[in-house]
Enzyme design. Sequence first.
Site, mmCIF file in Angstrom:
data_model
loop_
_atom_site.group_PDB
_atom_site.id
_atom_site.type_symbol
_atom_site.label_atom_id
_atom_site.label_comp_id
_atom_site.label_asym_id
_atom_site.label_seq_id
_atom_site.Cartn_x
_atom_site.Cartn_y
_atom_site.Cartn_z
ATOM 1 N N LYS A 1 13.717 -26.262 5.896
ATOM 2 C CA LYS A 1 14.571 -26.502 7.346
ATOM 3 C C LYS A 1 15.126 -28.130 6.559
ATOM 4 O O LYS A 1 14.722 -28.270 7.099
ATOM 5 C CB LYS A 1 14.815 -26.633 8.649
ATOM 6 N N LYS B 1 1.103 -18.229 6.914
ATOM 7 C CA LYS B 1 0.588 -18.617 7.847
ATOM 8 C C LYS B 1 -0.334 -17.383 8.752
ATOM 9 O O LYS B 1 0.551 -16.620 8.836
ATOM 10 C CB LYS B 1 0.943 -19.928 9.177
ATOM 11 N N HIS C 1 4.219 -25.045 12.616
ATOM 12 C CA HIS C 1 6.060 -25.759 13.026
ATOM 13 C C HIS C 1 5.620 -27.229 14.192
ATOM 14 O O HIS C 1 6.897 -28.307 13.366
ATOM 15 C CB HIS C 1 6.862 -24.747 13.467
ATOM 16 N N ARG D 1 0.836 -1.307 0.193
ATOM 17 C CA ARG D 1 0.287 -0.210 -0.265
ATOM 18 C C ARG D 1 0.576 1.557 0.218
ATOM 19 O O ARG D 1 0.274 2.204 -0.635
ATOM 20 C CB ARG D 1 -0.851 -0.011 1.170
ATOM 21 N N ASP E 1 0.142 -20.319 16.835
ATOM 22 C CA ASP E 1 1.919 -19.014 15.868
ATOM 23 C C ASP E 1 2.547 -19.951 16.015
ATOM 24 O O ASP E 1 3.754 -19.975 14.544
ATOM 25 C CB ASP E 1 2.221 -18.205 16.705
ATOM 26 N N LYS F 1 8.010 -18.582 23.942
ATOM 27 C CA LYS F 1 9.325 -17.423 23.866
ATOM 28 C C LYS F 1 9.721 -16.875 25.323
ATOM 29 O O LYS F 1 9.076 -17.203 26.356
ATOM 30 C CB LYS F 1 8.125 -16.145 23.570
HETATM 31 C C1 BG6 Z 1 6.982 -18.165 12.711
HETATM 32 C C2 BG6 Z 1 6.567 -17.522 14.262
HETATM 33 O O1 BG6 Z 1 6.756 -19.075 12.339
HETATM 34 O O2 BG6 Z 1 8.293 -19.050 13.437
HETATM 35 C C3 BG6 Z 1 7.756 -16.841 15.621
HETATM 36 O O3 BG6 Z 1 5.213 -16.437 14.090
HETATM 37 C C4 BG6 Z 1 8.439 -17.760 15.085
HETATM 38 O O4 BG6 Z 1 7.156 -16.406 16.382
HETATM 39 C C5 BG6 Z 1 9.111 -17.759 14.332
HETATM 40 O O5 BG6 Z 1 9.584 -16.588 15.894
HETATM 41 C C6 BG6 Z 1 10.134 -19.204 14.744
HETATM 42 O O6 BG6 Z 1 11.143 -19.792 13.292
HETATM 43 P P1 BG6 Z 1 12.516 -19.514 13.224
HETATM 44 O O7 BG6 Z 1 13.002 -20.945 12.233
HETATM 45 O O8 BG6 Z 1 13.134 -19.001 14.144
HETATM 46 O O9 BG6 Z 1 12.741 -21.678 14.186
#
Ligand code: BG6
Length: 511
Positions: free
Chosen positions: A205, A171, A263, A60, A258, A363
């Site tokens: 990865k 996501k 993941h 934008r 998240d 976190k």
């Molecule tokens: C993201 C999350 O998908 O993955 C983040 O939204 C997180 O909160 C991140 O920090 C972690 O990714 P990586 O590759 O650093 O493990």
Amino acid sequence: MIHTYPLEEIGQINRQLDPCIIIIFGATGDLTARKLIPALYNLKRDNQLPPNFACIGFARREQSEEQFRKEQREAVGKYSRMQPLDESVWKEFEKHLFYHSSEFQKEEGYRSLKERLAQIDQEHGTKGNRIYYLSTQPEYFAVIIQQLKKQNLLYDVTTVKTKWSRVIIEKPFGHDLASAKNLQQQLLSHLSEEQIYRIDHYLGKETVQNILVFRFANSIFESLWNHRYIDHIQITVAESIGIESRGNFFEKEGLLRDIIQNHMMQLLTLIAMEPPANLHADAVRDEKVKVLQSIRPVINQDLDRIAIRGQYASGYTFGEKVVGYREEADVAKDSNIETYVALKLFIDNWRWAGVPFYLRGGKRLPKRATEIAIVFQRPPGILFSVQEKENNPNILVIRVQPNEGIALTINSKAPGPASPIQPVKMDFCYGAFFGLTPPEAYERLICECIFGDTTLFAREDEVFNSWAIFDPLLQHWAEKKEIFPNYTAGSWGPKEADQLIEADGRKWRLL
Ligand code: BG6
């Protein structure tokens, strides 16, 4: 001595990639600067991009192409895994980098995009192939797709065979099962499933891709890979960072949405799945879906005993004072959102009957570490069980990051006449052995999308099944007010998370 292998020899990308244009929606955002443009730059540097290639940033903000390039150059200088920035590569790369400014809802912006694309096709030989990368807030996904379709920028796969159009979706894919299904329905009115690439960067990865190679290209582990030999499995995604500047996002999502729903469930399914019939995208994804379908529904269990959540208070990480979650920008002072989750799941199938899978993610933990630990059953302890502490289980650890590698702990006799038994480690480190920095997840995933391979992307039923597992828990949490904060930044999470595993006579691994 360090062994080095050319990328081709270790099965890296050496494929014919079609010419194409990538259009990034949300190009002024964090992900573009931190991950996407550095990934494209590194691919260019490694000669992994098709020679006829271009990238358009769509956002934008009104700004010149020059300004956009300047910002992205700075970002590459800061975030690229290859440092320092190679001026000659950047100069070449930026000739293929453009900027297009428009609101996401405005038809006019897509009309002018169409003209721009046609012009770039002519000048750069990109042949009408397109990747639309949706790196925006999820509420814009449907509207962008709708507008693209209106301008005939999304091709019908059944009739158009000479060029292709694909959509990468960041996501979160939905907020729960109902919204994920709703989004899918909206997308399917303009696209077919084979054009949708739902990104989960964990699948890009190297160490995650190696899980299948490790399991199915070696004969010695698979025979032990079941409830007869494995006591339990621990999966950890620990981060030392807080929520950074993503207060708005986190207040809506929380850690389960998240990290865990996507993941960590990818890690779990790859560890637990049966060998697929072949390595085609659907064969692999079929097996992953079966795992998700075999997970014992949480609804029949005591939710507060199998799932613990936490929120960090202020504390110290790496000696530095950091604020609590509720003091972060854009976070409510009485927020009920979790920044930590510990879970116990069971996979009720023949292979995994009775084996608990303990998951924890959070976190502001003491360090960044993602790993999968396969804890084998203890040896019988008849001959060497002089002391309980000597009867250690074998543990196989797949270190996803950092210090990527695989370690196996075995018991050994320490030298000397007293001969205590001591666990020792056989350790394989990617970096030391292969002598190269593994490509970033986004590099691999962008290449896979250009190549048209969906194996490393989540299929719709994977996403739905995963939401189905967690919906009841999310609902339970939404209704239950927690006493937050309940762990200090820089600690390993709330004490209830320790109790969750210790109640079963086990312990979280010390990382
Ligand atoms: C993201 C999350 O998908 O993955 C983040 O939204 C997180 O909160 C991140 O920090 C972690 O990714 P990586 O590759 O650093 O493990």
